[in-house]
Design an enzyme around this catalytic site. Structure first.
Site, PDB file in Angstrom:
ATOM      1  N   GLU A 102      -4.701  18.947   5.055  1.00 25.50           N
ATOM      2  CA  GLU A 102      -5.585  17.815   5.377  1.00 25.50           C
ATOM      3  C   GLU A 102      -5.399  17.372   6.835  1.00 25.50           C
ATOM      4  OE1 GLU A 102      -5.359  14.359   2.739  1.00 25.50           O
ATOM      5  OE2 GLU A 102      -5.942  13.113   4.438  1.00 25.50           O
ATOM      6  N   ASN A 156       1.205  14.264  -2.489  1.00 20.52           N
ATOM      7  CA  ASN A 156       1.264  13.038  -3.295  1.00 20.52           C
ATOM      8  C   ASN A 156       2.302  13.155  -4.407  1.00 20.52           C
ATOM      9  OD1 ASN A 156      -0.315  13.023  -6.108  1.00 20.52           O
ATOM     10  ND2 ASN A 156      -1.194  14.591  -4.787  1.00 20.52           N
ATOM     11  N   CYS A 179      -7.127  13.486 -10.077  1.00 22.94           N
ATOM     12  CA  CYS A 179      -7.931  12.411  -9.481  1.00 22.94           C
ATOM     13  C   CYS A 179      -9.385  12.894  -9.415  1.00 22.94           C
ATOM     14  CB  CYS A 179      -7.425  12.141  -8.073  1.00 22.94           C
ATOM     15  SG  CYS A 179      -7.531  13.627  -7.049  1.00 22.94           S
ATOM     16  N   HIS A 237      -3.517  21.641  -4.379  1.00 18.37           N
ATOM     17  CA  HIS A 237      -2.129  22.074  -4.223  1.00 18.37           C
ATOM     18  C   HIS A 237      -1.410  22.068  -5.567  1.00 18.37           C
ATOM     19  CE1 HIS A 237      -1.986  21.170   0.369  1.00 18.37           C
ATOM     20  NE2 HIS A 237      -2.382  22.398   0.109  1.00 18.37           N
TER      21      HIS A 237
HETATM   22  S1  SF4 Z   1      -7.852  12.113  -1.269  1.00 19.06           S
HETATM   23 FE1  SF4 Z   1      -6.775  13.730  -2.401  1.00 19.06          FE
HETATM   24  S2  SF4 Z   1      -5.550  12.654  -3.927  1.00 19.06           S
HETATM   25 FE2  SF4 Z   1      -7.065  11.204  -3.175  1.00 19.06          FE
HETATM   26  S3  SF4 Z   1      -8.837  11.321  -4.564  1.00 19.06           S
HETATM   27 FE3  SF4 Z   1      -9.211  12.779  -2.918  1.00 19.06          FE
HETATM   28  S4  SF4 Z   1      -8.355  14.741  -3.613  1.00 19.06           S
HETATM   29 FE4  SF4 Z   1      -7.501  13.122  -4.903  1.00 19.06          FE
END
Ligand code: SF4
Length: 329
Positions: A143, A241, A29, A58
């Site tokens: 997080e 995720n 992402c 991760h």
């Molecule tokens: S919150 Fe996590 S999964 Fe979503 S864009 Fe940011 S790094 Fe990627």
């Protein structure tokens, strides 16, 4: 709920016997891209050693890659020598970690994903306004630790719909909820529905906290799992995720395997499968996806059919500290 397994319609030597639905969007992402590029740049432009607080993302493969290039990953701030260079990972850190970094005079480079920072800022705002914040997330996730650290006295973690009944808040009219960015959309909605029943005045975040990348990858699995006999998810076990993608496929009635790469694959998983759905969590590199596709081609003559629900055109700027360092060069 599991559904009856299809039996293979042709032998493993028959070309095209296995179809692979290759889901898109999958893999990296914008936040992960930014964090990896930041670490790459830090390695290329700053004096070693380079430290990273927790895993930069991760993913075992990514972490091993950087470890091989001399990066030291630490779980405790005390492990970082005074004055050293330290990156904060994409999952973010609490204000306390930032304070220790200042105290130890570290050159801190903040590679927190801006979508995680958005949740931190919402937590700070609600806490200032006197709300009790119900954070939907998984205990112990980096997080969640970082977000809770923004307002520890105001945030209560909610992990399941059942947990909602046990919540105690000071004022039922001053309650807000936030979510971890990488949750299952369905699971989060089940908890949110329960929260709305219990606290009719609850305040929702202005915009979804579950990020676009998490939602897109889940939507693709939900859309195509019904056509597949098995799902293969590339990602590490500690990737929230990625875990959610495997769970979602299982909820749709097919076995799902979460693997780091081809070394984890077992032929028995695919022997009765005509169609395999392949996807990758937001921290899994495309390289391991390709290696797994090669593995399936070699053993089952798999034919790959790319499927896409939409394009992702999101990108995030490099951390300010890194931009300043680059500009000064
Ligand atoms: S919150 Fe996590 S999964 Fe979503 S864009 Fe940011 S790094 Fe990627």
């Amino acid at each position: 709920m599991s559904r009856p397994r299809l039996s293979r319609v042709c032998g493993p030597d028959y070309h095209g016997c296995m179809k692979v639905l290759l889901a898109s969007p999958r893999g990296f992402c914008a936040g992960v891209n930014m964090a990896i590029e930041s670490l790459d740049l830090a390695l290329a432009s700053l004096e070693p050693p380079i430290y990273v607080y927790h895993e930069i993302v991760h993913n075992k493969y990514v972490v091993e890659h950087f470890r091989g290039r001399g990066v030291t990953f630490v779980d405790e701030m005390a492990e970082v020598p005074v004055g050293a260079t330290l990156l904060f990972s994409a999952h973010g850190v609490s204000p306390e970690v930032r304070r220790i970094a200042r105290e130890r005079k570290l050159r801190a480079i903040d590679a927190t994903c801006p979508l995680v920072t958005k949740v931190h800022l919402e937590a700070v705002k609600y806490a200032r306004e006197g709300f009790t914040i119900l954070l939907i997330g998984h205990e112990g996730h980096d997080e969640v630790i970082g977000t809770m650290g923004e307002a520890p006295e105001a945030i209560v973690l909610v992990e399941s719909p059942e947990g909602v009944a046990k919540l105690e808040v000071a004022d039922e009219r001053k309650v807000a909820y936030l979510t971890q960015t990488t949750l299952s959309v369905d699971d989060a909605n089940r908890i949110i529905d329960r929260l709305k029943e219990r606290f009719p005045y609850i305040t929702a975040p202005p915009k979804d906290d579950i990020c676009y990348a998490t939602q897109n990858r889940q939507e693709a699995v939900a859309l195509w799992a019904d056509e597949a006999d098995v799902a293969l998810v590339l990602g590490s076990q500690n990737s929230s995720n990625s875990q959610r993608l495997a769970e979602l496929a299982r909820e749709r009635g097919i076995p799902a395997y979460l693997v780091d790469g081809p070394g984890d694959l077992q032929a028995a998983w695919f022997e009765a499968a005509n169609t395999v759905l392949v996807t990758a969590g937001a921290s899994a590199p495309e390289e391991v996806v390709n290696q797994c596709l090669d593995w399936l081609r070699e053993r089952f003559d798999a034919v790959v059919e790319p499927r896409s629900i939409r394009q992702e055109n999101v990108s995030f700027p490099l951390p300010r500290e890194l931009r300043n360092i680059m500009a000064a060069k």
